[in-house]
Design a protein around this motif. Structure first.
Motif, PDB file in Angstrom:
ATOM      1  N   PRO A  82       4.536  15.883   4.638  1.00  0.00           N
ATOM      2  CA  PRO A  82       4.324  16.290   3.247  1.00  0.00           C
ATOM      3  C   PRO A  82       3.073  17.158   3.098  1.00  0.00           C
ATOM      4  CG  PRO A  82       4.355  13.882   3.475  1.00  0.00           C
ATOM      5  CD  PRO A  82       4.290  14.472   4.839  1.00  0.00           C
ATOM      6  N   GLU A  86      -2.320  12.502   3.028  1.00  0.00           N
ATOM      7  CA  GLU A  86      -2.781  11.208   2.549  1.00  0.00           C
ATOM      8  C   GLU A  86      -2.948  10.209   3.696  1.00  0.00           C
ATOM      9  OE1 GLU A  86      -0.318   9.808  -0.653  1.00  0.00           O
ATOM     10  OE2 GLU A  86      -1.257   7.835  -0.671  1.00  0.00           O
ATOM     11  N   ASN A  88      -4.668   6.298   3.717  1.00  0.00           N
ATOM     12  CA  ASN A  88      -5.328   5.404   2.774  1.00  0.00           C
ATOM     13  C   ASN A  88      -6.383   4.470   3.341  1.00  0.00           C
ATOM     14  OD1 ASN A  88      -4.160   5.636  -0.049  1.00  0.00           O
ATOM     15  ND2 ASN A  88      -2.397   5.843   1.290  1.00  0.00           N
ATOM     16  N   TRP A  89      -6.123   3.916   4.490  1.00  0.00           N
ATOM     17  CA  TRP A  89      -7.046   2.884   4.986  1.00  0.00           C
ATOM     18  C   TRP A  89      -7.864   3.421   6.130  1.00  0.00           C
ATOM     19  CZ3 TRP A  89      -7.025  -0.204   1.172  1.00  0.00           C
ATOM     20  CH2 TRP A  89      -5.839  -0.522   0.503  1.00  0.00           C
ATOM     21  N   LEU A  99       2.193   5.668  14.021  1.00  0.00           N
ATOM     22  CA  LEU A  99       3.155   5.407  12.936  1.00  0.00           C
ATOM     23  C   LEU A  99       4.402   6.266  13.091  1.00  0.00           C
ATOM     24  CD1 LEU A  99       0.778   5.109   9.858  1.00  0.00           C
ATOM     25  CD2 LEU A  99       2.067   3.301  10.971  1.00  0.00           C
TER      26      LEU A  99
ATOM     27  N   ALA B 218       3.410   2.072   7.297  1.00  0.00           N
ATOM     28  CA  ALA B 218       3.883   3.435   7.041  1.00  0.00           C
ATOM     29  C   ALA B 218       3.361   3.936   5.704  1.00  0.00           C
ATOM     30  CB  ALA B 218       5.412   3.474   7.070  1.00  0.00           C
ATOM     31  N   LEU B 219       3.216   3.043   4.731  1.00  0.00           N
ATOM     32  CA  LEU B 219       2.715   3.446   3.412  1.00  0.00           C
ATOM     33  C   LEU B 219       1.261   3.918   3.458  1.00  0.00           C
ATOM     34  CD1 LEU B 219       4.350   0.903   0.967  1.00  0.00           C
ATOM     35  CD2 LEU B 219       4.353   3.371   0.727  1.00  0.00           C
ATOM     36  N   THR B 220       0.580   3.637   4.555  1.00  0.00           N
ATOM     37  CA  THR B 220      -0.766   4.186   4.742  1.00  0.00           C
ATOM     38  C   THR B 220      -0.764   5.697   4.542  1.00  0.00           C
ATOM     39  OG1 THR B 220      -1.295   2.456   6.334  1.00  0.00           O
ATOM     40  CG2 THR B 220      -2.647   4.420   6.407  1.00  0.00           C
ATOM     41  N   LEU B 221       0.343   6.345   4.904  1.00  0.00           N
ATOM     42  CA  LEU B 221       0.427   7.803   4.811  1.00  0.00           C
ATOM     43  C   LEU B 221       0.992   8.267   3.478  1.00  0.00           C
ATOM     44  CD1 LEU B 221       1.760   8.565   8.391  1.00  0.00           C
ATOM     45  CD2 LEU B 221      -0.587   8.379   7.604  1.00  0.00           C
ATOM     46  N   GLY B 222       1.135   7.360   2.507  1.00  0.00           N
ATOM     47  CA  GLY B 222       1.682   7.745   1.214  1.00  0.00           C
ATOM     48  C   GLY B 222       3.175   7.501   1.153  1.00  0.00           C
ATOM     49  N   GLU B 223       3.722   7.544  -0.057  1.00  0.00           N
ATOM     50  CA  GLU B 223       5.121   7.151  -0.244  1.00  0.00           C
ATOM     51  C   GLU B 223       6.102   8.132   0.380  1.00  0.00           C
ATOM     52  OE1 GLU B 223       6.075   5.989  -4.179  1.00  0.00           O
ATOM     53  OE2 GLU B 223       4.536   4.436  -4.204  1.00  0.00           O
ATOM     54  N   ALA B 225       5.685  10.231   2.942  1.00  0.00           N
ATOM     55  CA  ALA B 225       5.689  10.119   4.402  1.00  0.00           C
ATOM     56  C   ALA B 225       6.346   8.812   4.828  1.00  0.00           C
ATOM     57  CB  ALA B 225       4.265  10.211   4.940  1.00  0.00           C
TER      58      ALA B 225
END
Lengths: 261, 334
Positions: A82, A86, A88-89, A99, B218-223, B225
């Motif tokens: 994308p 982003e 986040n942690w 990942l 996986a949500l670490t990279l945003g929704e 991704a």
């Protein structure tokens, strides 16, 4: 065979028709560049192609209707990068790249040797091996962008769909990334890249798709599509267009005068 | 700077040992002065005498509930922070605790709880169920995180307002006092029947939450991704919401609202697991259980005979910590 084929794809956001009746094909061994001015609908088109937004029309992945595929099966057919970078942690570079391997597992399985090989290769490809232990949040913007690109590469999907993958990269890493996509194409993989750098698009893509106001207005080889006339019409810029032994050269030189557009 | 943290198995092993020690401490420390070996003997082999009764009917259920409720708060806090990608999310955010409290307050207000003992936790559970249904209906099947949070805030506010109304209209000062005391949160005088009532819902909630680790990673990279990595966001959101509701609803129904553990524990542990949401789940559950057991033991040691409420203690320790958290977050953003 086509890795991706979209027929009559349309996307509405509220009352705005942001993509109208788009046909997109990416074949094996092809690097396709998607260009167009801000708001042309490039990102909306990509989001629809990867199944993130409501859309009309059909999308086929390697010949199969994407609607019939589970999220995990889709993730094995393409990797999507994308536009938003982003993270986040406070995770390490290696964790983020790892990942990319998650579609290859169904349960909480430990990493296999092929996972480790894919992660090492992606780190090396994006020149990140020396940063693998670093926390992503301590990296520069370009290094973070490379980390996320490495994540997409580690996914080892036949197709990479990336939204502005070269943004924030220095020239050496921009060229390195485009060479990576060319190498993938040699092994019959494919890439669909939304690009703003016309020089990179002209020189490294096999085919260019040009969007304006939600419609695909031109498509073909860079030499055929990226003419001074078209760039003036689509972007409103004048451009120096030439070619050398390695391929086309495109350099925007100024805003097109009102009479030229 | 990532490899200074202990390895994951060491961390989990350490937290397990800590939980076991605190569980034992919770069994062995109390107003009835029973010696170490005597209490163990009474717990395991005794029959009928006072010590056995104290151990089996008072301290054992209290210790079990302490650990389970703490684990519930830690686990659901970790899941919600991972889902919403916000370190300030906590289990109270969805309105579950406030609504369970309202259910309990209604049971006290109407006198149902005096008529039969389990009316209070049952009514609280009903409150939690209604809250989660309301939140889910408000947020919608395709609703995003923002609508989920807004729905939670709305349900929370309504439940708090109705609780105030019950206090306002309370028939006598004793009922009002009982309501206030219940809302402070405590594990005192909880019996095995409370364990039997709440444990299945907590276990069900844990089962729904425990499998979310990979998706949260996986949500670490945003929704976007995460979705492109094969995560079914709708399913993850439903499991997180209903899992939290089941576990936290049950926890609140027997102990009242106990704050800050779900907020603080995941935040404390995050650096120790390399930031990975999947590894935070088990670690936060164990640490949450340990912290709640420690806090419950502390209420008995610090003010024996004064009935210091558990929720008061966690808030008094938790709130300054929260301030420090905000201070640090602000500094990190500068």
């Amino acid at each position: 065979m086509s890795l991706l084929e979209a027929r009559e794809l349309s996307v509405r956001i509220g009352s705005h028709q942001v993509v109208e009746n788009a046909q997109v094909v990416v074949n094996e061994g092809e690097v396709v560049g998607l260009i167009g001015p801000n708001g042309a609908g490039k990102s909306s088109l990509l989001r629809a192609l990867v199944g993130l937004s409501e859309h009309k029309g059909q999308v086929f992945l390697a010949g199969e209707d994407a609607k019939g595929l589970s999220p995990r099966m889709r993730a094995l057919r393409f990797a999507y990068l994308p536009q938003e970078r982003e993270v986040n942690w406070p995770v390490s570079v290696e964790t983020v790249v790892g990942l990319g391997r998650s579609p290859h597992h169904t349960g909480p399985a430990a990493m296999s040797d092929s996972d480790r090989r894919a992660i090492d290769a992606a780190l090396a490809e994006m020149d990140l091996t020396h940063l693998r232990e670093r926390q992503v949040q301590t990296l520069s913007g370009g290094e973070r962008a490379r980390t996320l690109t490495a994540r997409a590469l580690a996914q080892e999907a036949p197709l990479v769909i990336a939204d502005e993958p070269t943004a924030a990269l220095d020239p050496a890493h921009q060229i390195g990334l485009m060479e990576t996509f060319r190498r993938l194409a040699k092994t019959r993989q494919g890439a669909l890249l939304c690009l703003h750098d016309l020089g990179l698009a002209a020189r490294w893509c096999d085919r260019i798709i040009v969007m304006k106001k939600g419609r695909i207005v031109a498509e073909g080889s860079p030499a055929r599509v990226m003419t001074a006339g078209l760039l003036s019409e689509v972007y409103g810029v004048s451009a120096f267009v030439d070619a050398d032994a390695c391929g086309p050269l495109v350099l925007p030189t100024g805003l097109a005068s009102a009479s030229a557009s | 700077m990532s490899s200074r943290a202990p390895s994951y198995p060491v961390l989990i092993g350490g937290l397990t040992v800590l939980s076991i020690l605190l569980f034992a401490a919770s069994l062995l420390i109390g107003p009835a002065a029973i010696g170490f070996w005597d209490s163990l003997a009474a717990l395991i082999a005794g029959e009928g005498e006072a010590a056995t009764l104290v151990m089996r009917e008072i301290r054992l259920p209290r210790a079990i509930l302490g650990f389970m409720i703490g684990a519930t708060l830690g686990l659901s806090g970790a899941v919600l922070q991972g889902l919403l990608r916000n370190p300030l999310a906590d289990p109270g955010l969805l309105g579950i605790s406030a609504s369970a409290s309202l259910g309990a307050v209604i049971a006290i207000y109407t006198g149902l709880s005096a008529a039969f003992a389990l009316a209070l936790p049952l009514s609280a559970l009903l409150g939690a169920v209604l809250a989660v249904l309301a939140v889910q209906a408000l947020a919608g099947a395709h609703g995003g995180n923002l609508t989920l949070i807004l729905a939670g805030v709305a349900v929370s506010s309504l439940a708090a307002a109705l609780t105030s109304l019950a206090l306002n209209l309370s028939p006598n000062p004793f009922a009002a006092l009982e309501i206030v005391f219940w809302m402070l949160g405590s594990l005192q005088d909880r019996a095995m029947t409370h364990v039997v009532l709440a444990a299945p819902f907590m276990l069900l909630g844990w089962a729904m939450l425990a499998g979310l680790g990979r998706s949260l990673d996986a949500l670490t990279l945003g929704e976007d991704a995460a979705a492109s990595l094969g995560v079914n966001l709708r399913r993850v959101r439903l499991l997180a919401v209903f899992g939290t509701a089941s576990a936290v609803g049950a926890a609140t129904s027997v102990a009242g609202a106990i704050g800050f553990i779900g907020l603080v524990v995941p935040h404390l542990l995050r650096p120790l697991v390399g930031g990975r949401p999947s590894r935070l789940l088990l670690a936060s559950a164990l640490a949450g259980g340990a912290v709640l057991l420690a806090a419950d033991v502390a209420t008995r040691v610090l003010a024996p005979g004064r009935d210091l409420k558990l929720g008061v203690l966690t808030a008094i320790v938790g709130a300054p910590f929260f301030l420090w958290l905000i201070y640090r977050t602000r500094r990190a953003m500068l």
